[in-house]
Design a protein around this motif. Structure first.
Motif, mmCIF file in Angstrom:
data_model
loop_
_atom_site.group_PDB
_atom_site.id
_atom_site.type_symbol
_atom_site.label_atom_id
_atom_site.label_comp_id
_atom_site.label_asym_id
_atom_site.label_seq_id
_atom_site.Cartn_x
_atom_site.Cartn_y
_atom_site.Cartn_z
ATOM 1 N N LEU A 1 0.930 -1.130 0.124
ATOM 2 C CA LEU A 1 -0.017 0.093 -0.022
ATOM 3 C C LEU A 1 0.753 1.223 0.131
ATOM 4 O O LEU A 1 0.128 2.495 -0.100
ATOM 5 N N SER A 2 2.178 1.322 0.029
ATOM 6 C CA SER A 2 3.211 2.185 -0.188
ATOM 7 C C SER A 2 4.404 1.631 -0.601
ATOM 8 O O SER A 2 4.514 0.320 -0.766
ATOM 9 N N VAL B 1 -7.335 -2.891 -2.660
ATOM 10 C CA VAL B 1 -8.356 -2.412 -1.626
ATOM 11 C C VAL B 1 -9.506 -1.602 -2.089
ATOM 12 O O VAL B 1 -10.569 -2.034 -1.349
ATOM 13 N N ASP C 1 0.331 -3.433 5.098
ATOM 14 C CA ASP C 1 1.033 -2.950 4.153
ATOM 15 C C ASP C 1 2.475 -3.590 4.328
ATOM 16 O O ASP C 1 3.211 -3.255 5.004
ATOM 17 N N GLY D 1 3.280 0.348 -4.377
ATOM 18 C CA GLY D 1 1.925 0.786 -3.596
ATOM 19 C C GLY D 1 0.660 0.957 -4.348
ATOM 20 O O GLY D 1 -0.390 0.678 -3.524
ATOM 21 N N GLY E 1 -1.460 -2.393 -4.652
ATOM 22 C CA GLY E 1 -2.398 -2.991 -3.755
ATOM 23 C C GLY E 1 -3.348 -1.890 -3.433
ATOM 24 O O GLY E 1 -4.456 -2.328 -2.920
ATOM 25 N N THR E 2 -3.218 -0.714 -3.647
ATOM 26 C CA THR E 2 -4.290 0.304 -3.239
ATOM 27 C C THR E 2 -5.488 0.149 -4.273
ATOM 28 O O THR E 2 -6.685 0.167 -4.002
ATOM 29 N N THR F 1 -6.090 -3.855 6.877
ATOM 30 C CA THR F 1 -5.087 -3.908 5.815
ATOM 31 C C THR F 1 -3.659 -4.087 6.669
ATOM 32 O O THR F 1 -3.353 -3.518 7.718
#
Length: 396
Positions: free
Chosen positions: A64-65, A76, A101, A69, A72-73, A99
Motif C-alpha cells: 500500500l506504499s 483495496v 502494508d 503501492g 495494492g491500493t 489492511t
C-alpha cells in the motif's frame, strides 16, 4: 493495522452514481435489491438481512506504499466497493477490511501474516497481492486454516504446493505468457526479441514462461536488480543483439526507468511488459519514452462492468485500475459464504472450495489447486500519455 470503513458521502456523489444506473456508495444510502454491479451483469444481488458477529473483517496483505503501492491500493479500493454495497444492505453484519502494508516485500509480509492470523475477527484474506510475499506467507495461512484469495499473485508455481487455503481469482503467468507471445507475433510483429526480468518470483516466472514460448525468436537475455537505477548491462545486451522487441518481466517502478534508458541508448524496439507494469505509475516513471508500450494482463479492464466502474469513480474520483475488479470479486466470494451462514474460518474455506458463481470479471470457480477457470489475456497500449485498453489478445 488500520481499517478502511464505509465513509459517508454527500448528495452530489450519490446523485452522480444514480445517474449511471447504480446506487451511491454511502452507508447512509440503502440500495434497492438487485442494483449495483450485481444487477449489471446478472451476478447474484447483494444478499440482505445477514447477521454476523460484531467487527467481522476481511483481511488484506499487500503493498500500500513504497515502489509498488499503487497496485495494492487498486485492490483495496476494489474490495471496498463490495464492502460498501454489503454494509448498505446488511445493518446486522457490518464488514470492514483490515489492511497490512507489506510494501510487496516477502520479509515484511511474513510477520504481518502472524498479525492477520492472530486477529480472530478476520474470517478471510484478500491477498497477498504479489507472488513473492504469497510464497513466503502461505505456509502460515495454510497452518492456520485461513482461506485466502489473491487478486494479483500470478506466479504459476504457487498452486503446485498442495495448499488447500490457496486460491487466486485470475489466470497465472503460464496462461499470460502465451498471450504475450501471441501479442508479440501477431500485433507487434516482432521477430528478434530480447527478454529482461527483475529476478523476483513474479517477474522471472513470467519472463521464463515468455522465453519458453518465444523459442528461437528470443535472441537476448538479461536480468536487472529491482529498485536499481543503472540498467546499462541489460540495455547493452538488447542493443548489441539488434532486437526489434523487448519484453520485461517485473514491476512498473523499474519498467519506467528501463524503457527510458533503452530509448536514451538508441534502442527503438517495441516495449512489452506484463501486468506488473500496467499502472499509470508506469507512464509517470517512463515519461515520453513509455509512449507506444504494450502492457498485458489477465486482469480485467476498467470497463468490465459499467456499474462497478461508475461506483468506483464516484467514490475514488478515478476509474478502476489493475486488480480492482478482481478484488471486488474476491470480496464477493467471502460475502457469499457469510450469507450462507458460514462464519468460521474452517466453514468459509470449505464453502470457497465448491464456489461456482458468476463474478463481474468471469465465472468464479476454483479447481483443487486453487486455480480459477478461464485464460483470457487483455492488452493495453500507452497512447498520448494514457493507458488505452485494446481488449483481448487474439489467439494464435
Amino acid at each position: 493495522m488500520h481499517k478502511i470503513r464505509v465513509r459517508h458521502v454527500g448528495a452530489l456523489l450519490v446523485g452522480a452514481a444514480m445517474a449511471v444506473g447504480t446506487y451511491g456508495v454511502s452507508s447512509a444510502t440503502t440500495p434497492p435489491a438487485g442494483t449495483g454491479a450485481a444487477a449489471a451483469t446478472g451476478i447474484a444481488p447483494i444478499p440482505t438481512g445477514v447477521k454476523c458477529a460484531a467487527d467481522t473483517k476481511l483481511g488484506f496483505l499487500g503493498a500500500l506504499s513504497g515502489d509498488n503501492g499503487a497496485l495494492g491500493t487498486n485492490m483495496v479500493n476494489g474490495a471496498q466497493i463490495a464492502i460498501d454495497e454489503w454494509n448498505a444492505a446488511n445493518p446486522d453484519c457490518q464488514l470492514s477490511i483490515a489492511t497490512q502494508d507489506s510494501q510487496g516485500d516477502p520479509a515484511q509480509a511474513t510477520p504481518l501474516a502472524d498479525t492477520i492470523i492472530g486477529d480472530a475477527s478476520i474470517v478471510g484474506l484478500i491477498g497477498p497481492g504479489f507472488s513473492g510475499e504469497t510464497k513466503a506467507t502461505m505456509p502460515k495461512f495454510e497452518a492456520a486454516g485461513l482461506a485466502m484469495i489473491t487478486p494479483g499473485a500470478t506466479n504459476a508455481l504457487l498452486s503446485t504446493n498442495g495448499w488447500k487455503m490457496f486460491h487466486r481469482i485470475l489466470a497465472n503467468d503460464d496462461k499470460q505468457a502465451p498471450g504475450v507471445v501471441n501479442l508479440i507475433k501477431g500485433i507487434v510483429k516482432g521477430t528478434k526479441v530480447g527478454v529482461i526480468d527483475d529476478a523476483t518470483e513474479y517477474g522471472k516466472g513470467l519472463a521464463d514462461s515468455v522465453r519458453k514460448g518465444l523459442g528461437d525468436m528470443k535472441v537476448a537475455d538479461a536480468t536487472i536488480t529491482p529498485g536499481g537505477s543503472d540498467f546499462s548491462s541489460a540495455v547493452t545486451a538488447m542493443k548489441d543483439a539488434g532486437v526489434d522487441t523487448v519484453f520485461f518481466g517485473g514491476y512498473y517502478k523499474d519498467a519506467g526507468p528501463l524503457v527510458q534508458q533503452l530509448r536514451d541508448a538508441g534502442v527503438t524496439a517495441a516495449f512489452v511488459s506484463g501486468d506488473g507494469s500496467l499502472d499509470k505509475a508506469f507512464i509517470d516513471g517512463a515519461g515520453e519514452a513509455g509512449e507506444g508500450a504494450y502492457l498485458t494482463a489477465t486482469g480485467a479492464p476498467a470497463d468490465v462492468n459499467p456499474a462497478f466502474q461508475a461506483a468506483f469513480k464516484a467514490k475514488f474520483g478515478t476509474d478502476p485500475a489493475l486488480y480492482s475488479p478482481e478484488a471486488y470479486d474476491c470480496a464477493r466470494v467471502f460475502m457469499a459464504a457469510l450469507a450462507d451462514g458460514k462464519q468460521t474460518r474452517a466453514d468459509i474455506a470449505t464453502f470457497i472450495s465448491t464456489y461456482d458463481q458468476p463474478g463481474i470479471t468471469k465465472q468464479i470457480k476454483f479447481d483443487e489447486t486453487g486455480e480459477p477457470a478461464g485464460e483470457a489475456v487483455f492488452y493495453t497500449v500507452v497512447e498520448g500519455g494514457k493507458l488505452v485498453a485494446k481488449g483481448l489478445i487474439p489467439a494464435a
